[in-house]
Design an enzyme around this catalytic site. Structure first.
Site: not given
Lengths: 166, 103
Positions: B100-103
């Site tokens: 669920a990471s954006c980076i």
């Protein structure tokens, strides 16, 4: 699994501003697209060029004047006049950067490395480069080319492409 | 919720095909999921799968940057091993939830 009928295939992102938040919005969106396997092109123009200029990319600031969303730690209003005091903008910018580092957000140059490592492409706007009297060697090595906006639009063709202006 | 039969064992997966219980995962299953994704797993793939599973087990965020610092491959190498969307693909093959990471 329900598949989207027309999935996004390519994003072309234009960044014309050079504050920390404008540049990072561009970088996070570009890198996020690359991570999803979406073809990604980024065009830096006007003050956005600071993000890819070797000399400036580590010195980005956030505006403390003319920024109505600016608040004190804790959420109190930030009087505009405070933002005019020398050193305040630098201090606020430093704090922004440390908060981003705490979230494991990379520096601008490392972010550019990540984007190009995944196949994303970075371009500088020819008109702005001439206006600011910059040369190819002033830019980070991840900058693929200095091109006109027409050239950039030429890269933005194809079904499932979106152009985003940050 | 759905089930899937991998290497002769039925496991529970979500609607996108990610494992609900990472402890049910075996290397044989990984080989089969990889095949569905069009990948032939090498030793380096397995090193990365192990790395991701260990990181997931310790509750650390799974990020591309973290993989780049793993010492196994650099970021470019990661994209090369799992072409397209490497983090999602690798997580699916490693039998762990979608990152669920954006980076």
């Amino acid at each position: 699994m329900e598949k989207e009928q027309y999935p996004l295939k390519k994003v072309c992102i234009i960044c014309a501003k050079g504050s920390i938040e404008d540049v990072y919005a561009t970088l996070v969106m570009a890198n996020g697209a690359v991570m999803e396997g979406i073809e990604t092109k980024v065009f830096f123009t006007f003050f956005g060029l600071d993000a890819i200029t070797t000399k400036q990319m580590k010195k980005l600031h956030t505006a403390t004047v003319g920024n109505p969303a600016m608040r004190m730690p804790g959420g109190l209003a930030f009087p505009t006049i405070l933002g005019m005091i020398p050193g305040v903008e630098a201090g606020v910018s430093k704090m922004m950067k440390s908060q981003m580092a705490a979230l494991d957000m990379p520096d601008v140059d490392e972010f550019l490395d990540m984007i190009t490592a995944g196949g994303g492409e970075i371009y500088a706007c020819k008109l702005a480069v001439e206006m600011f009297k910059l040369k190819k060697e002033d830019f980070n090595e991840n900058v693929k080319d200095i091109i006109t906006i027409g050239d950039f639009y030429g890269l933005c063709g194809g079904q499932g492409t979106q152009i985003i202006f940050t | 919720m759905a089930t899937k039969t991998l290497a002769g064992v039925t496991v529970e997966v979500n609607e996108e095909g990610y494992f609900l219980d990472p402890s049910k995962w075996t290397k044989e299953m990984a080989v089969e999921i990889a095949k569905e994704e069009g990948l032939e797993l090498t030793d380096q793939h397995f090193l990365l799968l192990d790395f991701l599973r260990t990181r997931f087990a310790t509750g650390e965020a799974l990020t591309i940057r973290g993989v780049g610092k793993s010492g196994i491959v650099d970021i470019k190498g990661f994209y090369g091993l799992f072409p397209g969307a490497p983090m999602k693909k690798a997580a699916k093959i490693a039998g762990i939830p979608k990152p669920a990471s954006c980076i």
